[in-house]
Design an enzyme around this catalytic site. Structure first.
Site, PDB file in Angstrom:
ATOM      1  N   ASP A   1     -20.507   6.390 -52.874  1.00 42.14           N
ATOM      2  CA  ASP A   1     -19.636   7.557 -52.975  1.00 42.14           C
ATOM      3  C   ASP A   1     -18.210   7.112 -52.696  1.00 42.14           C
ATOM      4  O   ASP A   1     -17.937   6.478 -51.671  1.00 42.14           O
ATOM      5  CB  ASP A   1     -20.052   8.628 -51.966  1.00 42.14           C
ATOM      6  CG  ASP A   1     -21.364   9.297 -52.353  1.00 42.14           C
ATOM      7  OD1 ASP A   1     -21.910   8.980 -53.426  1.00 42.14           O
ATOM      8  OD2 ASP A   1     -21.845  10.144 -51.576  1.00 42.14           O
TER       9      ASP A   1
ATOM     10  N   ASP B   1     -26.713  20.501 -57.816  1.00 42.99           N
ATOM     11  CA  ASP B   1     -26.496  20.447 -56.369  1.00 42.99           C
ATOM     12  C   ASP B   1     -26.697  21.845 -55.824  1.00 42.99           C
ATOM     13  O   ASP B   1     -26.005  22.783 -56.246  1.00 42.99           O
ATOM     14  CB  ASP B   1     -25.082  19.946 -56.065  1.00 42.99           C
ATOM     15  CG  ASP B   1     -24.770  18.645 -56.799  1.00 42.99           C
ATOM     16  OD1 ASP B   1     -25.670  17.802 -56.895  1.00 42.99           O
ATOM     17  OD2 ASP B   1     -23.634  18.487 -57.278  1.00 42.99           O
TER      18      ASP B   1
END
EC number: 5.3.1.16
Length: 239
Positions: free
Chosen positions: A8, A129
């Protein structure tokens, strides 16, 4: 089941967030390309990259870091975060990204997802998500009333390569994945489903694999913290 080590990216660094909170970022490295090489040398088959700044801003922000990773490794890379128009999708695929992940636009512009999947067969995934089963968008900052399973099923005929399902409340919390919800989603669609959020031990990976319907799992913090040994996990899954 494929294990995807996660990188990330925030402000050019490798970080992990807690439940998607940009204010709770822990920096694990300042050289994303070196981290990618480390994962590749351990034997991973894929890398999972997310441009966190891009997810919030709606455009690529950590392009230099992504390009450095692409130059550093030969394993295929999937990339999400800020990919919200066809030109950006095409540009990253042309630069060597193997698969793009479309999240926010899956809710806001599903026709773009369908068009991209037609234009680039096998190279477009949908990122779902969710908090309590409802999809969140724009870097998880905006809640919707869209049911994750309903949205996944709406892409059954679109030709997407995979669905990446993240339980936001589990992400970065080292509390284990939501196996039941991920399995239920995987059984509700024919599209391969990849689990994300909370994968922190070999037991977690085994539980996901043993459902028999989950195609992959993404892990980040556990690999950086040392709670999960990548090479050992890959060997165990292969065995």
């Amino acid at each position: 089941m494929i294990l995807y080590p996660a990188i990330d990216l925030k402000d050019g660094h490798c970080v992990r967030l807690l439940r998607g909170d940009m204010g709770s970022a822990t920096v694990f490295g300042e050289d994303p390309a070196a981290q990618a090489r480390s994962f590749a040398e351990a034997g991973c088959d894929w890398l999972h990259l997310v441009d966190l700044n891009g997810a919030f801003e709606g455009r690529p922000v950590n392009a230099a870091a992504v390009e450095a990773i692409l130059a550093a490794v030969e394993v295929p890379v999937q990339l999400g975060g800020g990919l919200r128009d066809m030109a950006t999708i095409e540009a990253w695929l042309d630069r060597g990204v193997a698969r793009v992940i479309l999240g926010t636009v899956a809710v806001e512009d599903p026709d773009l997802v369908r068009a991209a999947a037609r234009a680039f067969p096998g190279r477009v995934a949908v990122g779902l998500d969710a908090r309590s089963g409802k999809v969140a968008t724009r870097g998880w900052a905006e809640e919707t009333d869209v049911d994750a399973t309903d949205l996944a099923q709406s892409f059954e005929d679109a030709g997407v390569a995979a669905i990446i399902y993240t339980d936001i409340d589990r992400d970065g919390a080292m509390a284990g994945p939501n196996v039941l919800a991920t399995e239920a989603l995987a059984r509700a669609v024919s599209i391969p489903v990849i689990a994300s959020g909370g994968v922190s031990s070999m037991d977690d990976l085994t539980a996901l694999r043993d459902t028999g319907v989950i195609a992959g799992a993404i892990s980040g913090r556990a690999l950086y913290d040392g709670a999960l040994d990548l090479r050992a996990a890959l060997d165990a899954l292969a065995g």
